[in-house]
Design a protein around this motif. Structure first.
Motif, PDB file in Angstrom:
ATOM      1  N   ASP A 231     -33.592   2.325   6.843  1.00 44.03           N
ATOM      2  CA  ASP A 231     -33.250   1.360   7.889  1.00 44.03           C
ATOM      3  C   ASP A 231     -33.512  -0.065   7.425  1.00 44.03           C
ATOM      4  O   ASP A 231     -32.696  -0.972   7.667  1.00 44.03           O
ATOM      5  N   LEU A 232     -34.653  -0.288   6.750  1.00 44.15           N
ATOM      6  CA  LEU A 232     -34.972  -1.632   6.278  1.00 44.15           C
ATOM      7  C   LEU A 232     -33.978  -2.095   5.228  1.00 44.15           C
ATOM      8  O   LEU A 232     -33.546  -3.258   5.244  1.00 44.15           O
ATOM      9  N   ALA A 233     -33.592  -1.216   4.318  1.00 42.72           N
ATOM     10  CA  ALA A 233     -32.616  -1.590   3.295  1.00 42.72           C
ATOM     11  C   ALA A 233     -31.271  -1.956   3.921  1.00 42.72           C
ATOM     12  O   ALA A 233     -30.629  -2.942   3.524  1.00 42.72           O
ATOM     13  N   GLU A 234     -30.842  -1.164   4.916  1.00 47.40           N
ATOM     14  CA  GLU A 234     -29.578  -1.473   5.588  1.00 47.40           C
ATOM     15  C   GLU A 234     -29.662  -2.785   6.359  1.00 47.40           C
ATOM     16  O   GLU A 234     -28.707  -3.561   6.394  1.00 47.40           O
ATOM     17  N   TYR A 235     -30.828  -3.026   6.979  1.00 47.58           N
ATOM     18  CA  TYR A 235     -31.001  -4.286   7.718  1.00 47.58           C
ATOM     19  C   TYR A 235     -30.945  -5.477   6.761  1.00 47.58           C
ATOM     20  O   TYR A 235     -30.305  -6.498   7.058  1.00 47.58           O
ATOM     21  N   GLU A 236     -31.594  -5.359   5.618  1.00 45.93           N
ATOM     22  CA  GLU A 236     -31.565  -6.451   4.639  1.00 45.93           C
ATOM     23  C   GLU A 236     -30.148  -6.682   4.123  1.00 45.93           C
ATOM     24  O   GLU A 236     -29.721  -7.830   3.947  1.00 45.93           O
ATOM     25  N   ASP A 237     -29.406  -5.606   3.881  1.00 48.15           N
ATOM     26  CA  ASP A 237     -28.013  -5.765   3.449  1.00 48.15           C
ATOM     27  C   ASP A 237     -27.187  -6.471   4.512  1.00 48.15           C
ATOM     28  O   ASP A 237     -26.361  -7.346   4.206  1.00 48.15           O
ATOM     29  N   ALA A 238     -27.396  -6.099   5.782  1.00 48.80           N
ATOM     30  CA  ALA A 238     -26.649  -6.738   6.864  1.00 48.80           C
ATOM     31  C   ALA A 238     -26.984  -8.220   6.961  1.00 48.80           C
ATOM     32  O   ALA A 238     -26.090  -9.059   7.189  1.00 48.80           O
ATOM     33  N   GLU A 239     -28.260  -8.556   6.763  1.00 48.19           N
ATOM     34  CA  GLU A 239     -28.646  -9.966   6.832  1.00 48.19           C
ATOM     35  C   GLU A 239     -28.081 -10.748   5.644  1.00 48.19           C
ATOM     36  O   GLU A 239     -27.722 -11.932   5.776  1.00 48.19           O
ATOM     37  N   ILE A 240     -27.977 -10.112   4.491  1.00 44.78           N
ATOM     38  CA  ILE A 240     -27.377 -10.785   3.334  1.00 44.78           C
ATOM     39  C   ILE A 240     -25.911 -11.099   3.611  1.00 44.78           C
ATOM     40  O   ILE A 240     -25.426 -12.209   3.344  1.00 44.78           O
ATOM     41  N   VAL A 241     -25.178 -10.123   4.159  1.00 46.25           N
ATOM     42  CA  VAL A 241     -23.775 -10.367   4.515  1.00 46.25           C
ATOM     43  C   VAL A 241     -23.671 -11.452   5.566  1.00 46.25           C
ATOM     44  O   VAL A 241     -22.784 -12.324   5.534  1.00 46.25           O
ATOM     45  N   ARG A 242     -24.606 -11.428   6.513  1.00 47.18           N
ATOM     46  CA  ARG A 242     -24.603 -12.443   7.575  1.00 47.18           C
ATOM     47  C   ARG A 242     -24.821 -13.831   6.986  1.00 47.18           C
ATOM     48  O   ARG A 242     -24.164 -14.794   7.392  1.00 47.18           O
ATOM     49  N   GLN A 243     -25.712 -13.961   6.034  1.00 44.17           N
ATOM     50  CA  GLN A 243     -25.960 -15.252   5.404  1.00 44.17           C
ATOM     51  C   GLN A 243     -24.745 -15.704   4.590  1.00 44.17           C
ATOM     52  O   GLN A 243     -24.430 -16.894   4.515  1.00 44.17           O
TER      53      GLN A 243
ATOM     54  N   ILE B   2     -21.673 -15.010   5.337  1.00 39.52           N
ATOM     55  CA  ILE B   2     -20.706 -15.506   6.325  1.00 39.52           C
ATOM     56  C   ILE B   2     -21.117 -16.896   6.811  1.00 39.52           C
ATOM     57  O   ILE B   2     -20.279 -17.782   7.005  1.00 39.52           O
ATOM     58  N   ALA B   3     -22.430 -17.074   7.019  1.00 38.79           N
ATOM     59  CA  ALA B   3     -22.907 -18.388   7.461  1.00 38.79           C
ATOM     60  C   ALA B   3     -22.613 -19.463   6.432  1.00 38.79           C
ATOM     61  O   ALA B   3     -22.390 -20.633   6.781  1.00 38.79           O
ATOM     62  N   ALA B   4     -22.621 -19.092   5.150  1.00 39.00           N
ATOM     63  CA  ALA B   4     -22.327 -20.065   4.102  1.00 39.00           C
ATOM     64  C   ALA B   4     -20.838 -20.377   4.014  1.00 39.00           C
ATOM     65  O   ALA B   4     -20.448 -21.369   3.395  1.00 39.00           O
ATOM     66  N   CYS B   5     -19.998 -19.514   4.588  1.00 38.92           N
ATOM     67  CA  CYS B   5     -18.549 -19.729   4.545  1.00 38.92           C
ATOM     68  C   CYS B   5     -18.132 -20.574   5.748  1.00 38.92           C
ATOM     69  O   CYS B   5     -17.612 -20.062   6.743  1.00 38.92           O
TER      70      CYS B   5
ATOM     71  N   LEU C 164     -13.071 -14.522   4.039  1.00 33.67           N
ATOM     72  CA  LEU C 164     -13.714 -15.827   4.097  1.00 33.67           C
ATOM     73  C   LEU C 164     -14.330 -16.178   2.755  1.00 33.67           C
ATOM     74  O   LEU C 164     -14.866 -15.324   2.063  1.00 33.67           O
ATOM     75  N   GLU C 165     -14.278 -17.444   2.413  1.00 29.18           N
ATOM     76  CA  GLU C 165     -14.929 -17.931   1.213  1.00 29.18           C
ATOM     77  C   GLU C 165     -15.399 -19.351   1.474  1.00 29.18           C
ATOM     78  O   GLU C 165     -14.873 -20.029   2.360  1.00 29.18           O
ATOM     79  N   PRO C 166     -16.414 -19.831   0.742  1.00 26.37           N
ATOM     80  CA  PRO C 166     -16.922 -21.184   0.989  1.00 26.37           C
ATOM     81  C   PRO C 166     -15.816 -22.226   0.866  1.00 26.37           C
ATOM     82  O   PRO C 166     -15.034 -22.225  -0.094  1.00 26.37           O
ATOM     83  N   GLY C 167     -15.738 -23.105   1.876  1.00 27.95           N
ATOM     84  CA  GLY C 167     -14.774 -24.199   1.841  1.00 27.95           C
ATOM     85  C   GLY C 167     -13.365 -23.794   2.210  1.00 27.95           C
ATOM     86  O   GLY C 167     -12.431 -24.571   1.968  1.00 27.95           O
ATOM     87  N   LEU C 168     -13.143 -22.613   2.781  1.00 30.16           N
ATOM     88  CA  LEU C 168     -11.787 -22.163   3.104  1.00 30.16           C
ATOM     89  C   LEU C 168     -11.196 -23.030   4.215  1.00 30.16           C
ATOM     90  O   LEU C 168     -11.828 -23.274   5.229  1.00 30.16           O
ATOM     91  N   MET C 169      -9.975 -23.480   4.034  1.00 33.36           N
ATOM     92  CA  MET C 169      -9.213 -24.199   5.053  1.00 33.36           C
ATOM     93  C   MET C 169      -7.833 -23.560   5.114  1.00 33.36           C
ATOM     94  O   MET C 169      -7.040 -23.690   4.182  1.00 33.36           O
ATOM     95  N   LYS C 170      -7.535 -22.835   6.157  1.00 38.41           N
ATOM     96  CA  LYS C 170      -6.268 -22.126   6.276  1.00 38.41           C
ATOM     97  C   LYS C 170      -5.386 -22.799   7.317  1.00 38.41           C
ATOM     98  O   LYS C 170      -5.795 -22.993   8.457  1.00 38.41           O
ATOM     99  N   ASP C 171      -4.199 -23.134   6.902  1.00 29.21           N
ATOM    100  CA  ASP C 171      -3.247 -23.809   7.774  1.00 29.21           C
ATOM    101  C   ASP C 171      -2.436 -22.778   8.538  1.00 29.21           C
ATOM    102  O   ASP C 171      -1.633 -22.049   7.971  1.00 29.21           O
ATOM    103  N   LEU C 172      -2.678 -22.724   9.874  1.00 31.03           N
ATOM    104  CA  LEU C 172      -1.919 -21.840  10.743  1.00 31.03           C
ATOM    105  C   LEU C 172      -0.931 -22.634  11.603  1.00 31.03           C
ATOM    106  O   LEU C 172      -0.316 -22.075  12.513  1.00 31.03           O
ATOM    107  N   GLY C 173      -0.787 -23.878  11.348  1.00 29.95           N
ATOM    108  CA  GLY C 173       0.079 -24.756  12.118  1.00 29.95           C
ATOM    109  C   GLY C 173      -0.382 -26.189  11.956  1.00 29.95           C
ATOM    110  O   GLY C 173      -1.306 -26.464  11.189  1.00 29.95           O
ATOM    111  N   ASN C 174       0.220 -27.122  12.682  1.00 32.15           N
ATOM    112  CA  ASN C 174      -0.125 -28.532  12.510  1.00 32.15           C
ATOM    113  C   ASN C 174      -0.484 -29.206  13.829  1.00 32.15           C
ATOM    114  O   ASN C 174      -0.267 -30.389  14.005  1.00 32.15           O
TER     115      ASN C 174
END
Length: 505
Positions: free
Chosen positions: A263-275, A277-280, A312-322
């Motif tokens: 459980d702890l290993a899975e929680y740490e993995d989830a928090e790593i993915v969360r971080q 995403i936060a960086a993106c 998602l990646e750091p600095g992504l800017m996707k144009d879906l319209g203007n």
């Protein structure tokens, strides 16, 4: 059949409706009794009904779960840093540099004792003792203990090689995984005995021997089904920690903490993915795009590193319209360190290892709390040494050694046993512990030999060194206050003896 059961059956046969009412009433009464147990832990209420409690023996429990537990434990040691370090910490403290064999002080003549001591150095303290040629006695001790912790048990098999192998004495040992036990040998045996997962016992329940495969059944080079053969109990040392009376096989020490560690290993993995995403920090353009060639090409383009637009990646800017711009809101993380630290403390407690030693986290430890934790851990280490490793592994190999050494020495040695000296415990406060040991010796509460053994030293070797140092100093007419014959802070007279006066400045 009980009278109440007979009545229930009779009523249900001749008056089904009354029998059904009687069965419902009996079920309600039983349910009330189960919920209202005198001990809360024995109740079968909603809170407790999911707990697995069965009146099974230790061997019945082990036979169902052992193989799976062993495989999970090995995976945790390979891939979980906390599990790997807990095993390493236990091994470093229980075995360390080795549990040293000392020859008994009596029962041996000087010539024979010298010969046996030489064989100890040449055979036990060299790789000659190891069938695989990789470890000396102390390396084998550590290998066995690590295997016991990881797999629950270890098998040590005696081999008596021919003279052509050219060993100091005809003895070698080999450490085997418990996988070598042929668990298909299970059930009634010969002469009224029985086999339990490859261990054969007689009518009285004493072990006669082990059915061992010639090769590991899970080996990658196996081109045929491995064959097992019977090895007498006198040639096998089965090392494990029995947790219940009558327990015939050992359980991996990681068993109580497998689920929390996962459980702890899975929680740490989830928090790593969360971080991640936060960086993106992403920007999205919304609205109706103009259908021109340039924008169609931009819509079909991938990200800067070649990822599709749904990643998602750091600095992504996707144009879906203007027409509109919206910024993503990165998720926040709170309480991560406190939760991980709490779970790690629980896991370390399951191993019996102090949290600070297992994790290296000394940020919240004081001298007093650290000392208390080490004192309790020292008691655990002492129990693992003197109740498992020394009486089974060390004494067993010592018995084999004396049986083989008497062939070379030419004198009966089978009545002898080694005195084992564990590695020294590191002093926490030498300035206080050394005077305390000296006072214990002077007051008769301890002996010099006992205090030396506590520090992982051989008393006879230390006495011989002290005698040699004193003889050399006397020959050169040297006086040191480290010499017990020359008390400190006392002047020495012309005859070379203390005169009871204070020394001159």
């Amino acid at each position: 059949m009980a009278l109440s059961d007979f009545l229930d059956s009779a009523i249900a046969t001749f008056a089904p409706v009354a029998g059904a009412r009687r069965a419902r009433a009996r079920a309600q009464i039983n349910a009330i009794r189960e919920v209202e147990a005198a001990y809360d832990g024995a109740s079968r209420s909603h809170r407790m009904r999911f707990h697995k409690v069965e009146p099974t023996s230790a061997n019945a429990e082990i036979s169902i779960s052992l193989e799976r537990l062993r495989n999970v434990s090995r995976d945790l040691r390979r891939n979980n840093s906390l599990a790997a370090n807990c095993i390493a910490v236990i091994g470093s403290h229980v075995v360390g540099t080795g549990i040293v064999p000392n020859l008994p002080g009596e029962g041996l003549g000087k010539r024979v004792k010298t010969s046996v001591a030489r064989l100890v150095r040449q055979h036990l303290e060299s790789t000659a003792i190891d069938f695989d040629g990789r470890h000396d006695l102390y390396g084998l001790q550590r290998l066995v203990l690590d295997t016991v912790i990881e797999s629950g048990e270890a098998l040590v098999v005696r081999y008596m090689p021919p003279a052509t192998v050219r060993l100091p004495i005809p003895l070698q040992v080999r450490v085997l995984d418990p996988d070598y036990l042929d668990t298909s040998k299970d059930g009634p045996g010969k002469d009224g005995g029985y086999c339990y997962q490859g261990i054969e016992v007689d009518v009285a329940g004493r072990r006669k021997g082990y059915w061992l495969y010639d090769e590991h059944p899970g080996g990658s080079l196996n081109w045929h089904l491995p064959q097992s053969r019977f090895v007498a109990a006198r040639d096998v040392i089965h090392v494990y920690r029995p947790d219940r009376p009558g327990q015939m096989r050992g359980v991996p020490w990681v068993a109580p903490v497998i689920v929390p560690m996962r459980d702890l290993a899975e929680y740490e993995d989830a928090e790593i993915v969360r971080q991640k995403i936060a960086a993106c920090f992403a920007v999205f353009f919304t609205g109706t795009p103009d259908q021109n060639i340039a924008q169609q090409a931009a819509a079909a383009a991938k990200s800067a590193v070649g990822n599709p637009i749904n990643v998602l990646e750091p600095g992504l800017m996707k144009d879906l319209g203007n027409r509109d711009v919206k910024f993503a809101t990165p998720p926040t993380v709170t309480g991560f360190a406190d939760f991980v630290r709490t779970r790690q403390r629980s896991i370390c407690a399951g191993f019996g290892v102090p949290y600070e030693l297992a994790t290296g986290d000394l940020g919240q430890v004081s001298f007093i709390s650290g000392r208390l934790g080490l004192l309790q851990f020292d008691r655990n280490v002492g129990a693992w040494r003197w109740q498992m490793l020394i009486p089974h592994l060390c004494d067993g190999i010592g018995k084999w050694f004396f049986e083989a050494a008497q062939i070379v020495v030419g004198q009966k040695l089978t009545d002898l046993v080694f005195e084992w000296t564990p590695p020294a415990r590191e002093m926490i406060e030498p300035s206080k512990e050394i005077p305390a040991a000296r006072d214990a010796i002077r007051s008769g509460l301890s002996s010099r030999s006992e205090e030396l053994r506590k520090r992982g030293l051989d008393p006879e070797a230390i006495d011989a060194e002290n005698a040699a140092d004193n003889d050399r100093a006397d020959g050169l007419k040297l006086k040191f206050d480290s010499d017990g014959r020359t008390p400190a802070n006392v002047a020495i007279g012309e005859n070379g003896k203390p005169n009871g006066k204070e020394p001159p400045d």
